[in-house]
Enzyme design. Sequence first.
Site, PDB file in Angstrom:
ATOM      1  CD  GLU A 126      -3.390  -6.223   2.788  1.00 23.94           C
ATOM      2  OE1 GLU A 126      -4.335  -5.550   3.233  1.00 23.94           O
ATOM      3  OE2 GLU A 126      -2.189  -5.945   2.995  1.00 23.94           O
ATOM      4  CD  GLU A 149      -3.173  -1.218   1.920  1.00 27.21           C
ATOM      5  OE1 GLU A 149      -3.277  -0.355   2.803  1.00 27.21           O
ATOM      6  OE2 GLU A 149      -4.058  -2.074   1.666  1.00 27.21           O
TER       7      GLU A 149
HETATM    8  O1  AHR Z   1      -5.254  -6.384   6.512  1.00 29.97           O
HETATM    9  C1  AHR Z   1      -5.276  -5.251   7.321  1.00 29.97           C
HETATM   10  C2  AHR Z   1      -4.633  -4.036   6.678  1.00 29.97           C
HETATM   11  O2  AHR Z   1      -5.360  -3.651   5.556  1.00 29.97           O
HETATM   12  C3  AHR Z   1      -3.226  -4.224   6.135  1.00 29.97           C
HETATM   13  O3  AHR Z   1      -2.252  -4.064   7.112  1.00 29.97           O
HETATM   14  C4  AHR Z   1      -3.135  -3.132   5.134  1.00 29.97           C
HETATM   15  O4  AHR Z   1      -2.223  -3.465   4.089  1.00 29.97           O
HETATM   16  C5  AHR Z   1      -4.549  -2.938   4.650  1.00 29.97           C
HETATM   17  O5  AHR Z   1      -4.910  -1.619   4.657  1.00 29.97           O
END
Ligand code: AHR
Length: 484
Positions: free
Chosen positions: A297, A172
């Site tokens: 994710e 991110e």
């Molecule tokens: O999965 C939780 C968080 O969500 C992670 O740390 C981040 O990469 C995303 O914003």
Amino acid sequence: MAIKLLDQEKGPHISKYIYGQFSEHLGRGIYGGLYVGPHSDIPNVNGLRTDVVDALKQIHVPVLRWPGGLFADTYHWQQGIGPQKDRKKIVNTNWGGVTEDNSFGTHEYFELLKQLGADAYINANIGSGTVQEMAEWVEYMTMPGESPMATLRRKNGQKDPWKLKFFGIGNESWGGGGNMRPEYYSDVYRQYQTFLPQYDAKHPIYKVACGPNEDDYEWTETLMKNATKYLDGISLHYYTLPTGDWDHSKGSATGFPASLWYSAMAKAQLMDRLITKHTAIMDKYDPEKRVNLIVDEWGTWYDVEKNTNPGFLYQQNSLRDALTAAITLNIFQKHADRVSMANIAQMINVLQAMILTKDDQMVKTPTYYVFDMYQRHMDAQLVDGEGDVPERVTYTASKKDGELNVSLGNYDLTQDRQIVFTFSDTYRDISDASIITGNKMDAHNTFDDPNEVVEKKFTGASLKNGQLVIDLPAKSVVSITIKS
Ligand code: AHR
């Protein structure tokens, strides 16, 4: 009306890594949930909970992403090696401001992978780390010969190098990983990957760049324009929020109205559009589809459970999550020609988890059972279908070892559906069929009642006149394997 499954000679390969997991130093995702330390009363092997590891072995976790997430960009790996008592205690600034004692570090991670039989996917720190720190970590993990970091690794008890399969350069980076602009990040990525040591020419480390957030198509365009030749994969992050509201209320994991069941389904389906549009951009710069899209994710994100630390992202997991998981996994399989890995967030006790733990107790969630059922698609060949799919039904099909696998979800809350599949090959027997369903849309497992939603044998399918006829109950996920 029937769906014709096209037994094409060669469909795209469904990578087993689509069924990957993610564990971050976040809440009880690692400490307590996976790692209790070798001196705990909770049964463990080298500090790793036996009950949790045994349950995970059943779903054959193919890859585990670690140490973050946002945590990755604050993680300094040297603090997590050597005698545990001497490791530096730091503050986990992203997640609850709790003390991180670094007792779970590189060695413990690879021990976990060994116990699970999973491959490594490590995310480097490019937010607050340096190029040298990253290069030395990779040297520490993978250098087979003599070198300062290989010597240090051996001093810490690991003679042979570990196998580092996937390596993420940035998490991110458009947000909490550095708030970078895509042009700047593209250059940072190019710089970091230049100094990533590769000691095994036959099995080079697969490099994953930080890709877009949700529908940030400009990020994908800029990254692909500037860095395609240096990339193996780019990541995509997308979470399913039934309310769509990050700021005020993400909604409750249980006890929600039917409207939020259906909006969760609609939000999960957005993944299809996101992948389609990002891959169209990737196609411009990489028509041979060498670079993969890695959805590292994904999952549902609700308000945390009452009386839990808001920074720990601990949420229940219900039948609704089983259906959103089925929708999402079916989409990944549909895009198997570009999506070669995905990592659900997160494996234990965080967001859409496989397993929840409380002290020495654990429960498997409905999502766990979906991953169990979908194992049949790992490393199989995608089978396309044609024909109308009934409303609120999602399906995927694959072929492996002469068997045909079909997985379906019916997310209508009240209507059962009959689905008929036809094929050109002849199939004679149903070799395996299972179902996940429940009486209520928020049916879930608790520590007092861990078997409310479990995988059961499914008897609603039959092979008649060369057709597979499935009576698919409302709010259910079903997986079937048939053989000739
Ligand atoms: O999965 C939780 C968080 O969500 C992670 O740390 C981040 O990469 C995303 O914003």
